[in-house]
Every structure is written in structure tokens, then in C-alpha cells.
Scaffold this active site. Structure first.
Site, PDB file in Angstrom:
ATOM      1  N   LEU A 145      32.599  -8.863   9.227  1.00  0.00           N
ATOM      2  CA  LEU A 145      32.163  -7.466   9.267  1.00  0.00           C
ATOM      3  C   LEU A 145      33.182  -6.555   8.617  1.00  0.00           C
ATOM      4  O   LEU A 145      32.858  -5.471   8.146  1.00  0.00           O
ATOM      5  CB  LEU A 145      31.944  -7.022  10.714  1.00  0.00           C
TER       6      LEU A 145
ATOM      7  N   ASP B 169      46.256   4.638  15.234  1.00  0.00           N
ATOM      8  CA  ASP B 169      45.576   4.239  13.997  1.00  0.00           C
ATOM      9  C   ASP B 169      44.177   4.852  13.935  1.00  0.00           C
ATOM     10  O   ASP B 169      43.188   4.153  13.723  1.00  0.00           O
ATOM     11  CB  ASP B 169      45.521   2.709  13.904  1.00  0.00           C
TER      12      ASP B 169
END
Ligand SMILES: *[C@@H]1O[C@H](CO)[C@@H](O)[C@H](O)[C@H]1NC(C)=O
Ligand SMILES: *[C@@H]1O[C@H](CO)[C@@H](O)[C@H](O)[C@H]1NC(C)=O
Ligand SMILES: *[C@@H]1O[C@H](CO)[C@@H](O)[C@H](O)[C@H]1NC(C)=O
Ligand SMILES: *[C@@H]1O[C@H](CO)[C@@H](O)[C@H](O)[C@H]1NC(C)=O
Ligand SMILES: *[C@@H]1O[C@H](CO)[C@@H](O)[C@H](O)[C@H]1NC(C)=O
Ligand SMILES: *[C@@H]1O[C@H](CO)[C@@H](O)[C@H](O)[C@H]1NC(C)=O
Ligand SMILES: *[C@@H]1O[C@H](CO)[C@@H](O)[C@H](O)[C@H]1NC(C)=O
Ligand SMILES: *[C@@H]1O[C@H](CO)[C@@H](O)[C@H](O)[C@H]1NC(C)=O
Ligand SMILES: *[C@@H]1O[C@H](CO)[C@@H](O)[C@H](O)[C@H]1NC(C)=O
Ligand SMILES: *[C@@H]1O[C@H](CO)[C@@H](O)[C@H](O)[C@H]1NC(C)=O
Ligand SMILES: *[C@@H]1O[C@H](CO)[C@@H](O)[C@H](O)[C@H]1NC(C)=O
Length: 849
Positions: free
Chosen positions: A510, A630
Site C-alpha cells: 500500500l 511525523d
């Protein structure tokens, strides 16, 4: 003997009478016969010498309470010091000593020039009173233990004025005097504060007089009363200010009490019964493990059977001296020798002692993971301590010397930088706080697991029956657990085989995030999942499980749910709920409007709001606050209804230094521009670093362009910089994604403008100028007013395009800002009690965070 002093003449007569039959007795009494009746001291005449070879020879005080002679040195039994001791108690009851040692051929000489000196076997002077030529005619030890060198009328030198490590009753300890023992010292300040110091620099104990008496004292003097009361006298006090009562105060008779700075750095009051040769501690200033440096550098102090013992943090360390655990520890591999593979060793219930003057320099309000990470990414940081006592404080230790304390009752977690992999101390080591902590933890885990399994077995009995009728195929027992545990919210443990099967051998990729590749998988109960194969995990099984537990206990509508994990050998995988619509970047940065991957403003606004809510939960509302580290469109996933869910939170904690630093920085090269300037300047990472990243994402949501995108259209500037200029020129519509102006679009310009202004507030260079995530949610919702944002300033990572920025000058500017930041105490509760007007508090004078 004691009564012999005053009626000297009759005693002498009696002795003389007895002398005929008992010459030996006469010999023993002889010295007394030469005492002047008026004298209270046993005089020693110039020219006398004591020899270290005869320990029986000494110079006693008149009533024999004290004597000056040689005793074995405490640290080295083969060496000797000249000492004043109480009641024949030997070194343990020494109340003064020369500190310098000699061998058995050394001697203590009272010279005819008045100097008292200690000479070793080779004739060198190793200590002296420096009283030569000052008219000293006699030396005398009095009954209070004071050795006085003086002429007939006055004292020139006395042991009370030159204390070593002990104070006795009737001794005055004044400003300027110091007790010393090794690296430790004790003194009294001019306003009467008593302090203990390590290496003349760290003040690890500081006690003032009772604050209700605290007018600044003049000429304070510390005295120990013979009853065991330690007090401070001063002309500015009407009565003595009492510091402490010894536990046996006013008890017993013929007991000498004295205050000593011991070689372990503690200050104690001792009692010694005469001629008992023993001393008993009756009070000590502080918990032994709180004595700075007691276990040396990197040593960890803990209580073993109530006595303090020293050990090393883990097997990544060696004791400096295997025979003396107090000497401290050293890393088996120096941090400099393993660039990139440094990792943080976690010590539960441990802290690194932090005292003045160190205390104010490296303290931050950040969560436990950020406390660890900040230290990991900072080159100068060797260890960090995150207090969980409600203060929210994180101490970063950048000094050469750190002193550890571990105790099951300590509500703190510490980290030490080591070269990976971490090798914990063997758990067979009985009795240390650490292991008790671990055992307790393991025990709780076992009970919880047993209870869960029992409960599940019961539940399963019922469900089995109902499932059995409807289902023809089963994927084995574990799929049943999967179903049940997924429902119950606990993370499911999968075997590697199961996940291999679920992902068809990791076929359908993915994407590849900062922490490893993600594959689509289908569990045996047909749940579609995303399986993330973590890379660069240096942590042990137990720690990994704990992190997984933390992550999976973090539930929020706008956070991707962790379903399970796999930890098998070197395999570490996380199983997440599958997000049908993939990640936000797919929608924002695709050029063809007709691909179906287009979000209208309403959807975008909901995504911005959902993302902000998810991060707010991580920062402010969940138990162990998590700094995401992040935030970027790739980590914002969309479900079938285009609701935003933040992924990859809590992972930063799992990754070791090398992978974390380089991976994040390289991934920044791919998705440049989300890292707050403090990342690059090695400044502490806080929740405000996430705010910066969020601001960049928000700008992208509005613009549909990468914030670091540079083109002719943006004047060869980074898009985010150019956007602010356009905003300033009131050309805000240039910033907005053109596709949003489509005919069928219902663009809420007010919302858009709010989002744009918020994004500029978020990307302020200085963290303290950025709002908290909680405020951002309120501003997005329109509950909170938004002031006009100041220019965000150049971001540091601007190597793209023609607007290249001088990185080093920026970094030094940032460091200056950090150094001049106000003390953190004022900012501990930044989320509570905010009002709508609170926006004005982001002025540059605002407190950090
Ligand atoms: C010191 O005295 C002890 C007994 O009190 C005696 O055994 C020892 O021999 C003496 N030592 C010297 C060097 O006189
Ligand atoms: C005596 O002291 C001097 C100076 O401190 C030292 O150099 C010498 O080795 C010592 N000698 C003995 C026998 O201890
Ligand atoms: C010795 O003299 C001191 C001070 O005068 C006194 O406190 C102590 O009790 C005396 N000891 C004996 C054994 O007489
Ligand atoms: C004794 O010493 C004191 C101080 O050093 C001095 O003032 C005094 O004159 C001396 N007395 C005699 C008799 O030397
Ligand atoms: C200690 O101080 C008191 C009060 O100032 C004084 O009377 C006493 O003589 C001093 N003792 C010594 C040993 O100097
Ligand atoms: C004590 O301080 C001195 C300088 O003041 C320093 O050189 C020395 O390394 C310190 N000792 C330790 C054990 O840190
Ligand atoms: C006490 O000792 C510390 C450490 O050596 C020193 O910095 C300080 O000046 C001393 N204070 C006084 C009043 O002597
Ligand atoms: C003296 O000690 C008290 C604690 O007892 C402390 O609050 C105060 O700050 C200290 N003063 C100085 C100058 O160190
Ligand atoms: C300080 O002194 C006052 C009276 O002098 C007393 O009531 C109080 O208990 C003392 N406090 C402490 C902490 O010793
Ligand atoms: C005590 O001294 C400190 C610094 O020496 C000073 O700041 C403070 O005002 C003084 N307090 C009083 C009551 O004089
Ligand atoms: C601790 O105490 C127990 C019993 O009191 C004793 O058996 C054990 O040896 C002690 N451990 C240490 C390290 O002193």
C-alpha cells in the site's frame, strides 16, 4: 584518675607514698606531676614527637576524654593519619585528623620553632600547621577535643579553627570554614544556609534556618550542643535557631556527639559512648541515594536491604573498578564510536539527580517519548529523565557527569544513551528496585492475560455456538481471538505465519512510510487490515509490547486504530484498521481533477479539523502524551466517508537513533518541509514541533500544493513563504487551490481565510509563538478569534530553489532564542483556563510552549 587534677598536691603526696611499693604506678602518674595545677590542658612541650610505629603512644587531654595520636587511615589500613580521637575510639571516633597519610615510619613532630608537622618515612613534610616563628611555646589538647598551639596567653592555631570533616560540641563552625571528605564539602553561607557540595560545584543539599526566623543572619555560627541539638547562633537572633535534634538528644551520659561529613557525602550526627569504640548515626541530612555522585559517573544508586548500593544501568556498561562499585561505570562502546546506532536505554522508576546550578539549564515540559527522543537526537545529551510526578518536567543531561537513583517508589523514567543493542542487567540479580519493578510488572501482565483469556473462553463458548451455525469455514482458533479481542479493544498478537498468509506473502504493497512498508491484508474473519512491517526496531520484546499497549490504548475517532501486532524473532509488525481511501497526499497533489480523487472544501475542512482533533488528543488528552514527530499528508488517512485518521503515532519511540534521525531526514527529502526548524537545530522537540508540521499540512489542504513547491509562479520561493507574501498583499485567493473555485463549488471563504491564518501561526519559527493543538481546534471551529499572524520567517530547510537560506546562521539564531527563553516554571498549564483573548499571549514575550 579523674579526680586527680585539682587536689594535685595531696594526690602527688599519696602517689609519692605509694611509689616505694608501686614504682610502676609512679611511672604512670609521673606526667601528671608535671602539670601546672591551673592548667586545663595537657601541655606538650616543643621537641616532642609521636611515632606512627607505636599506636599506643598518644598525647591525651587532661581528663583523658580525647587524645592525639596515630590511627590507621580510614581509606587505607596500611597508612596512618595523626588524629584526635574520642575515648580511645580509634579512627571511627576521630574528630580531627591531618588527612594526609604516612607509613609506619612517619611521625608527628612538635618542633621547637613552634611548628607542628607530619613527616613521612623519607623525611618529607606531608602536613604542617605553619606556625613556625609565631611565638608558639606550647601545644595542648583540651577536654573538649581542641588542639591549641599558642603562647602563654593566646591561641595561634587550633584544630577547631581548621576542621577536617567533623564538628564537636563547643566547636564554632563559622562562615568561611569548610568540612571536606573526598569530593564532598559542607559550609555555611553568610546568611546562615547550610549547604553540601559535590566537587565544589553541585549543591545537593541546601537548608536555611526556619523561614519564620529568616531575617538575613549576621555572622551565623553552627554549633552542636552536647545534648545532640544542632543549631545556628547569630547576634541577629535572640535565641539559637534549631536545625535538627539528633534522635537520641538529651539521652545518656558520657556520650560524645559529633557532626561529620562522611566520605559517602552524607552529613550525620553520631553518638559515641566513651571507650565503646563504636559510633552510631543519629541523624543524616539526606537519603543516601540523593547524594550527588555517590555511585560515580553513570552509576545507579538503589536500596538493597535499606543500604544504598551502586550498580551500572545495564550490561552495556562496565564498572570502572570492579572492586569498588562507587567508582562509577563506563560504556563498553563509546557513543562516538557508534555514530548512528545510538539508542536510549530505558530505566523505569529511575532519575538522574539534578541540582543547582545545573537545574535550570536543561529542563522542558515535554511528554515521556519526547523526553527520550530529544536526548537521542541531541548530540550533547547523554541521558534524560522524565518526571511523572505531575510536574511534566523533562531533564536533559548534557553534562559529563550523571548520577542515577533508582527506586520502585520513584515516579519517573530515565533514559541513557548507549550504543545499541540494549543488553539489560540480568534479572536474576535479586533485590534491586529495577527488578522488583519488572517482576511486579510481569506479574500484573500475567494476571491480566489470565483473566482476559478466562473471560474470553467463557465468552467464546457462547459465540462459538452462534458462529458455528452460520460459518462453514474457520481460520483456526486465533481468528476467533482476533474477532473477540478486536471487539474488546485489546491488541491481538498474530504469528508471523498468520500475517504472511493474510497478506498473501506481503504482495499488495500500500505504501512505504518512514517506519517500514505497509501491505494490504485480509484476516481470517475477513477484516481488511493494513500490515506495517517495522524496520530498525532495536527494542526488546518486552519494551515493544509495552509500546504496542500504549499505542493500542490510544483511541480516538481521528486516530487510526491498532488492531494487533506480531513480535517474533526479528519480525516486528503492526496491524492497523484499513483505510479505504488511502492517504491525504493522494487527493491533494493529483493533477487530474477527473480522477475522482478530489476533495471539496467541506471535505477538506473536515479533514483539517479531524486531524487537529486527533493530534490534540495525542498531545493533551491521553494519558501518556505522545508527540507524533511525523505529521504529513502521507500519515493522514481517509476512511470511506473521507474522515481523517492520523496514523503512525507512537512509532517514533520505537525507532532507534540511526533510523529515526536519518530516516526522518531522508523522508523529509521526499516530503520536505514538514519538520519544524528545531529538528534541524538540534533543539528540543515538543508538541509544538507537531504544530509546525500541522501548519504545513493545513496550508497544503488549502492550496493543493506542496509547501516546499518552488516555481516561477511562486517567484522562485518556497510556496509557504510566497503564500505569506501574497497574504500580506491581500492576494489570499492566489494561495487557494484553483480547483476549489469550480462552478459547482460552494467555497466558504471565511473558513478558508481562517485556515490560512492558522497555518501561518503554526509555522512560526519560534515554538512558543505557535498555538497549541487545542487552540487550533477552537480557532478552526471559530470559537476563538485569530489575530493577524506575523511573518513565519524563513524555515531552515530551504535548500530548494533560488531562495537558499543560510542554514548555519539560522541555527545559531535559533540557539540564541532557546538560550534566552524564560524559565519554564510559568508555563506548566498551558491548556487550562484559556480564554478567547488568549491569542495575544503569543507575543514574543510569551512563555515557551
Ligand atoms: C599497645 O598496647 C597493647 C595492649 O593495650 C599491647 O598489646 C601492644 O603490645 C602495645 N603495642 C606497643 C607497640 O606497645
Ligand atoms: C614521603 O612524601 C613525599 C612527598 O609527599 C613522597 O614523595 C615520598 O614518596 C613519601 N615517602 C614515603 C616513604 O612515604
Ligand atoms: C572531661 O572534660 C569534659 C569537658 O570539661 C567533660 O565534658 C567530660 O565529662 C570530662 N570527662 C571525664 C571522663 O571526666
Ligand atoms: C601571644 O600571641 C598573641 C597573638 O599572636 C600576641 O598578641 C601576644 O603578644 C603573644 N604573647 C606572648 C607572651 O608572646
Ligand atoms: C564559640 O563562640 C562563643 C560565642 O561567640 C564563644 O563564647 C566561645 O568561646 C567560642 N568557642 C571557641 C572554641 O572558640
Ligand atoms: C571536578 O571539577 C574539576 C574542575 O572544577 C574538573 O576538572 C573535574 O573533572 C571534576 N571532577 C569530576 C569527577 O567530575
Ligand atoms: C561554600 O562552598 C562552595 C563550594 O566550594 C563555594 O562555592 C561557596 O563560595 C562557599 N560558601 C562560603 C560562604 O564559603
Ligand atoms: C536557603 O535555604 C532555603 C531552604 O531552606 C532556600 O529556600 C533558600 O533559597 C536558600 N537561600 C540561598 C541563598 O541559598
Ligand atoms: C519555625 O519557627 C516557628 C516559631 O519560631 C515554629 O512555630 C515553626 O513550627 C517552625 N517551623 C519549622 C518548619 O521548624
Ligand atoms: C537577604 O539577602 C539576600 C541576598 O543576599 C537579599 O536578596 C534579601 O533581600 C535579604 N533579605 C533580607 C530580609 O534582608
Ligand atoms: C538482605 O537481607 C536478607 C535477610 O535480611 C539477607 O539474607 C541478604 O543476604 C541481604 N542481602 C544483602 C545484599 O545484604
Amino acid at each position: 584518675m579523674t579526680g586527680a587534677r585539682r587536689p594535685m598536691s595531696s594526690a602527688a603526696a599519696a602517689a609519692a607514698a605509694a611509689a616505694a611499693q608501686f614504682p610502676l604506678l609512679l611511672f604512670l602518674l609521673l606526667p601528671l606531676l608535671f602539670l601546672r595545677p591551673s592548667s586545663v590542658s595537657a601541655q606538650v612541650s616543643p621537641g616532642s614527637t609521636l611515632s606512627a610505629s607505636n599506636l599506643n603512644h598518644s598525647w591525651p587531654s587532661p581528663n583523658q576524654s580525647f587524645s592525639l595520636g596515630f590511627v590507621a587511615a580510614p581509606a587505607d589500613p596500611s597508612a596512618f593519619v595523626a588524629a584526635i580521637t574520642y575515648g580511645g575510639g580509634g579512627a571511627a571516633a576521630a574528630v580531627w585528623s591531618t588527612v594526609s597519610t604516612v607509613d609506619s615510619s612517619g611521625s608527628l613532630q612538635f618542633l621547637s620553632d613552634g611548628n607542628l608537622r607530619l613527616v613521612n618515612g623519607s623525611g618529607s613534610t606531608v602536613w604542617q600547621s605553619n606556625t613556625a616563628g609565631k611565638g608558639v611555646t606550647s601545644a595542648a589538647l583540651d577536654d573538649s577535643g581542641n588542639l591549641v598551639l599558642g603562647n602563654d596567653t593566646a591561641s595561634v592555631w587550633s584544630s577547631f579553627d581548621h576542621p577536617t570533616d567533623t564538628i564537636v560540641p563547643s566547636q564554632n563552625f563559622t562562615v568561611g570554614q569548610t568540612l571536606r571528605s573526598g569530593l564532598y564539602s559542607f559550609n555555611i553561607s553568610s546568611i546562615g544556609n547550610l549547604s553540601l557540595w559535590w566537587n565544589n560545584s553541585i549543591q545537593y543539599w541546601n537548608q536555611g534556618v526556619n523561614s519564620s526566623t529568616q531575617a538575613n543572619l549576621t555572622d551565623p555560627t553552627l554549633v552542636l550542643q552536647s545534648t545532640g541539638i544542632l543549631s545556628i547562633s547569630s547576634p541577629s537572633l535572640t535565641s539559637n535557631a534549631i536545625v535538627v535534634y539528633s534522635s537520641d538528644y538529651a539521652e545518656g551520659s558520657d556520650i560524645l556527639r559529633f557532626l561529620r561529613l562522611d566520605s559517602d557525602g552524607n552529613l550525620r550526627i553520631y553518638s559515641s559512648a566513651k571507650n565503646s569504640g563504636t559510633t552510631t548515626s543519629r541523624w543524616e541530612a539526606l537519603d543516601q541515594c540523593e547524594v550527588y555522585g555517590f555511585c560515580g559517573n553513570l552509576g545507579i544508586c538503589s536500596y538493597d536491604n535499606s543500604s544504598a548500593t551502586c550498580g551500572c544501568p545495564s550490561q552495556n556498561f562496565d564498572p570502572i573498578d570492579p572492586k569498588d562499585s562507587r567508582k562509577g561505570c563506563k560504556r563498553k562502546v563509546n557513543i562516538e564510536d557508534c555514530p548512528g546506532s545510538a539508542t536510549m536505554l530505558e530505566l523505569d522508576h529511575a532519575l538522574f539527580l539534578t541540582y543547582a546550578p545545573e537545574v535550570s539549564s536543561q529542563v522542558f515540559f515535554v511528554g515521556i517519548s519526547a523526553c527520550r527522543l530529544n536526548c537521542l537526537v541531541s548530540g550533547s545529551c547523554v541521558a534524560s529523565t522524565s518526571l511523572s510526578d505531575g510536574t511534566g518536567l523533562c531533564y536533559l543531561k548534557t553534562v559529563d557527569f550523571v548520577s542515577g537513583y533508582e527506586n520502585p517508589s520513584l515516579p519517573s523514567t530515565s533514559y541513557v544513551k548507549v550504543c545499541g543493542p540494549v543488553v539489560p542487567n540480568p534479572s536474576s540479580l535479586e533485590g534491586t528496585g529495577k527488578n522488583k519493578g519488572w517482576r511486579l510488572h510481569a506479574w500484573v501482565v500475567v494476571v491480566v492475560i489470565l483473566a482476559t483469556v478466562l473471560g474470553l473462553i467463557l465468552l467464546e463458548g457462547g459465540l462459538w455456538w452462534s458462529c458455528f451455525r452460520n460459518s462453514t469455514k474457520f481460520g483456526g482458533l486465533s481468528s476467533q481471538y482476533t474477532l473477540l479481542e478486536y471487539a474488546s479493544g485489546a491488541p491481538v498478537q498474530f504469528t508471523y505465519k498468520e500475517l504472511q498468509r493474510a497478506t498473501k506473502g506481503f504482495k499488495e504493497k500500500l505504501g512505504a512510510g518512514g517506519f517500514g512498508a505497509v501491505y494490504r491484508g485480509v484476516l481470517t474473519n475477513r477484516t481488511v487490515v493494513a500490515v506495517k512491517q517495522l524496520e530498525g526496531i532495536e527494542q526488546g520484546e518486552k519494551q515493544f509490547r509495552m509500546e504496542v499497549a500504549t499505542i493500542s490504548s490510544t483511541h480516538h475517532l481521528n486516530l487510526v486504530r491498532l488492531i494487533g501486532f506480531c513480535s517474533e524473532g526479528r519480525h516486528r509488525l503492526l496491524v492497523y484498521e484499513f483505510m479505504k481511501n488511502g492517504s491525504l497526499d493522494d487527493f491533494l497533489f493529483t493533477s487530474e481533477q477527473n480522477s475522482g480523487k478530489f476533495l471539496n472544501w467541506e471535505q477538506r475542512f473536515n479533514i483539517a479539523l479531524g486531524t487537529a482533533r486527533g493530534i490534540t488528543y495525542l498531545h493533551e488528552e491521553c494519558r501518556d502524551c505522545i508527540v507524533h514527530c511525523d505529521i504529513k499528508p502521507e500519515n493522514i488517512l481517509l476512511n470511506e466517508n473521507h474522515n481523517a485518521k492520523v496514523s503512525d503515532f507512537g512509532l517514533a519511540k520505537l525507532i532507534n537513533a540511526k533510523d529515526h534521525r536519518y530516516r526522518t531526514l531522508t523522508s523529509v527529502r521526499g516530503t520536505r518541509g514538514y519538520l519544524a526548524p528545531e529538528w534541524l537545530a538540534n533543539l528540543p522537540i515538543t508538541s509544538k514541533s507537531d504544530v509546525y508540521s500541522y501548519g504545513m499540512v493545513l496550508l497544503e489542504i488549502v492550496s493543493g500544493r506542496r509547501n516546499f513547491y518552488v516555481s516561477m509562479e511562486t517567484n522562485n520561493k518556497k510556496f509557504s513563504m510566497w503564500a505569506y507574501e501574497e497574504f500580506e498583499k491581500s492576494n489570499a485567493e492566489n494561495i487557494i487551490d484553483k480547483r476549489l473555485f469550480g462552478a459547482d463549488q460552494d467555497l466558504n471563504m471565511e473558513q478558508v481565510m481562517r485556515a490560512i491564518q492558522i497555518s501561518f501561526w503554526c509555522i512560526q519559527e519560534h515554538p512558543s509563538h505557535r498555538p497549541t493543538m487545542g487552540k487550533i481546534v477552537q480557532m478552526l471551529e471559530g470559537i476563538m478569534e485569530i489575530e493577524r499572524p506575523p511573518p513565519p520567517k524563513a524555515a531552515v530547510d530551504g535548500s530548494h530553489g533560488g531562495s537558499s537560506i543560510n542554514v548555519s546562521s539560522n541555527i545559531s539564531a535559533l540557539s540564541t532564542l532557546a538560550a534566552s527563553a524564560p524559565p519554564p516554571s510559568s508555563s506548566s498549564h498551558q491548556t487550562s483556563g484559556e480564554t478567547i483573548n488568549a491569542l495575544s499571549t503569543w507575543a514574543p514575550s510569551a512563555p515557551p510552549l
